[in-house]
Design an enzyme around this catalytic site. Structure first.
Site, PDB file in Angstrom:
ATOM      1  N   ASP A  88      -5.891  -7.823  -0.753  1.00 24.38           N
ATOM      2  CA  ASP A  88      -5.770  -8.045  -2.185  1.00 24.38           C
ATOM      3  C   ASP A  88      -4.564  -8.921  -2.503  1.00 24.38           C
ATOM      4  O   ASP A  88      -3.457  -8.658  -2.042  1.00 24.38           O
ATOM      5  CB  ASP A  88      -5.623  -6.694  -2.896  1.00 24.38           C
ATOM      6  CG  ASP A  88      -5.401  -6.850  -4.398  1.00 24.38           C
ATOM      7  OD1 ASP A  88      -6.395  -7.065  -5.109  1.00 24.38           O
ATOM      8  OD2 ASP A  88      -4.231  -6.766  -4.845  1.00 24.38           O
ATOM      9  N   LYS A 142      -6.795 -12.573  -8.342  1.00 27.66           N
ATOM     10  CA  LYS A 142      -6.834 -12.273  -9.766  1.00 27.66           C
ATOM     11  C   LYS A 142      -6.347 -13.444 -10.616  1.00 27.66           C
ATOM     12  O   LYS A 142      -5.483 -14.212 -10.201  1.00 27.66           O
ATOM     13  CB  LYS A 142      -5.973 -11.028 -10.063  1.00 27.66           C
ATOM     14  CG  LYS A 142      -6.364  -9.803  -9.260  1.00 27.66           C
ATOM     15  CD  LYS A 142      -5.573  -8.607  -9.664  1.00 27.66           C
ATOM     16  CE  LYS A 142      -4.661  -8.006  -8.647  1.00 27.66           C
ATOM     17  NZ  LYS A 142      -4.836  -8.167  -7.275  1.00 27.66           N
ATOM     18  N   SER A 161      -8.850  -5.775 -14.232  1.00 30.90           N
ATOM     19  CA  SER A 161      -7.719  -4.946 -13.837  1.00 30.90           C
ATOM     20  C   SER A 161      -6.973  -4.540 -15.103  1.00 30.90           C
ATOM     21  O   SER A 161      -6.796  -5.355 -16.011  1.00 30.90           O
ATOM     22  CB  SER A 161      -6.790  -5.735 -12.898  1.00 30.90           C
ATOM     23  OG  SER A 161      -5.673  -4.965 -12.514  1.00 30.90           O
ATOM     24  N   SER A 190      -0.454   0.652  -6.783  1.00 30.71           N
ATOM     25  CA  SER A 190       0.699   1.562  -6.869  1.00 30.71           C
ATOM     26  C   SER A 190       0.318   2.975  -6.428  1.00 30.71           C
ATOM     27  O   SER A 190       0.600   3.960  -7.125  1.00 30.71           O
ATOM     28  CB  SER A 190       1.273   1.602  -8.290  1.00 30.71           C
ATOM     29  OG  SER A 190       1.800   0.367  -8.657  1.00 30.71           O
ATOM     30  N   PRO A 191      -0.330   3.125  -5.278  1.00 28.87           N
ATOM     31  CA  PRO A 191      -0.800   4.446  -4.847  1.00 28.87           C
ATOM     32  C   PRO A 191       0.315   5.442  -4.552  1.00 28.87           C
ATOM     33  O   PRO A 191       0.063   6.649  -4.480  1.00 28.87           O
ATOM     34  CB  PRO A 191      -1.617   4.134  -3.589  1.00 28.87           C
ATOM     35  CG  PRO A 191      -1.023   2.867  -3.069  1.00 28.87           C
ATOM     36  CD  PRO A 191      -0.670   2.078  -4.291  1.00 28.87           C
ATOM     37  N   LYS A 247      -0.172   0.334  10.130  1.00 25.10           N
ATOM     38  CA  LYS A 247      -0.968   1.131  11.067  1.00 25.10           C
ATOM     39  C   LYS A 247      -1.229   2.530  10.506  1.00 25.10           C
ATOM     40  O   LYS A 247      -2.344   3.055  10.602  1.00 25.10           O
ATOM     41  CB  LYS A 247      -0.251   1.223  12.415  1.00 25.10           C
ATOM     42  CG  LYS A 247      -0.161  -0.101  13.162  1.00 25.10           C
ATOM     43  CD  LYS A 247       0.610   0.045  14.463  1.00 25.10           C
ATOM     44  CE  LYS A 247       0.691  -1.276  15.219  1.00 25.10           C
ATOM     45  NZ  LYS A 247       1.467  -1.157  16.474  1.00 25.10           N
ATOM     46  N   GLU A 248      -0.198   3.123   9.913  1.00 23.83           N
ATOM     47  CA  GLU A 248      -0.341   4.457   9.326  1.00 23.83           C
ATOM     48  C   GLU A 248      -1.380   4.456   8.199  1.00 23.83           C
ATOM     49  O   GLU A 248      -2.217   5.360   8.106  1.00 23.83           O
ATOM     50  CB  GLU A 248       0.997   4.933   8.757  1.00 23.83           C
ATOM     51  CG  GLU A 248       2.018   5.356   9.792  1.00 23.83           C
ATOM     52  CD  GLU A 248       3.326   5.768   9.141  1.00 23.83           C
ATOM     53  OE1 GLU A 248       3.376   5.835   7.891  1.00 23.83           O
ATOM     54  OE2 GLU A 248       4.294   6.011   9.867  1.00 23.83           O
ATOM     55  N   ASN A 249      -1.294   3.426   7.355  1.00 23.44           N
ATOM     56  CA  ASN A 249      -2.182   3.367   6.188  1.00 23.44           C
ATOM     57  C   ASN A 249      -3.660   3.367   6.576  1.00 23.44           C
ATOM     58  O   ASN A 249      -4.504   3.877   5.836  1.00 23.44           O
ATOM     59  CB  ASN A 249      -1.878   2.111   5.365  1.00 23.44           C
ATOM     60  CG  ASN A 249      -0.548   2.197   4.638  1.00 23.44           C
ATOM     61  OD1 ASN A 249       0.051   3.268   4.537  1.00 23.44           O
ATOM     62  ND2 ASN A 249      -0.074   1.067   4.127  1.00 23.44           N
TER      63      ASN A 249
END
Length: 285
Positions: free
Chosen positions: A50, A80, A150, A201-202, A251-253
């Site tokens: 994104d 966007k 958005s 913004s998670p 990697k974690e995500n």
């Protein structure tokens, strides 16, 4: 390494498959790193990336795509339209500029970034409607495989219905994290209208990492706090697009599809906003 098959897809209203997890690329607060982006694409199975004209990362994303070696057909690229380019002609020109910056012939999803029009706009409703008409025509021309918005509120969607638009938004980005009500009206509206939601913004700009309930669940599931929050979003049927400049975090995500939060723990996270609520992003002016 995370296999590509471990990241499922969600289907947009036009039948297009979109990965259920993506990588944000806003350069603000250090949210973009070339090495981390290439790693996410090449080594972590990420396929949704994104960006936005306003992020000033489109050229960098184009380079990362090339450096990753991932075939274009396997990627899902989102960008966007910034509010200063709202309008029929300016909207079309802005998409061409984004495609040139990305080095691509098309994007998979093109969004109106904010329902805000340039200063001095006499009729904002007409401006948004004309912009959407330009989006529809770009969609029909194959310059974008899907179109959306958005930061839209219900009233803005109703404007599109009032103009008898050919295509309703197929996806929508909105601020979504554990420090906001997951059942607010705009969420219900999008679900009722078949609009797939994407969460920016998670982590509430990092504020949610300090929440005791998030920390407790991270310990319980032997996961990072970030993974707990992303998994919560996924289980709400929303596509998270976390940004990171760090390889390890990338990697974690990607590793949030091999465990599931219990119904009880989902309820715990659902209730956080009642005690700790925050809104990170405000409309530009």
């Amino acid at each position: 390494m995370v296999k590509m098959s471990s990241i499922p897809t969600v289907k947009l209203s036009n039948g297009l498959d979109m990965p259920a997890l993506g990588l944000g690329s806003s350069a603000q607060f250090g949210g973009y790193g070339h090495e981390a982006t290439v790693c996410a694409l090449k080594d972590c199975g990420m396929r949704l990336i994104d960006t936005a004209a306003r992020y000033y990362t489109e050229e960098s994303i184009g380079k990362a795509i090339k450096d990753s070696g991932i075939p274009r057909k396997d990627l899902f690229v989102v960008t966007k339209l910034w509010f200063t380019n709202m309008g029929y002609e300016s909207g079309k020109k802005a998409l061409q500029a984004s495609l040139k910056a990305l080095g691509l012939e098309y994007v998979d999803l093109y969004l109106i970034h904010w329902p805000v029009c340039p200063d001095g706009t006499a009729d904002p409703v007409k401006c948004r409607q004309e912009t959407w008409k330009a989006m529809e025509e770009s969609y029909e021309a194959g310059l974008c495989k899907a179109i959306g918005v958005s930061n839209y509120e219900i009233s803005h969607y109703e404007e599109l219905k009032a103009m008898k638009c050919k295509v309703m938004p197929q996806a929508a980005q909105l601020e979504f994290h554990v420090m906001q009500d997951p059942n607010r009206e705009i969420i219900k509206y999008c679900r009722d209208n078949g609009i797939v939601m994407m969460a920016y913004s998670p982590y509430a700009a990092g504020k949610a990492f300090a929440l005791p309930k998030v920390k407790e669940l991270a310990e319980k599931y032997k996961r990072t706090a970030g993974q707990i929050m992303l998994r919560w979003i996924v289980q709400h049927g929303i596509v998270p697009i976390p940004k990171t400049a760090k390889v390890e975090r990338a990697k974690e995500n990607a590793q949030v599809f091999d465990f599931e939060l219990s119904k009880e723990d989902m309820a715990v996270l659902d209730s956080i906003h009642k005690e700790s609520s925050v809104k990170i992003c405000e409309a530009p002016s």
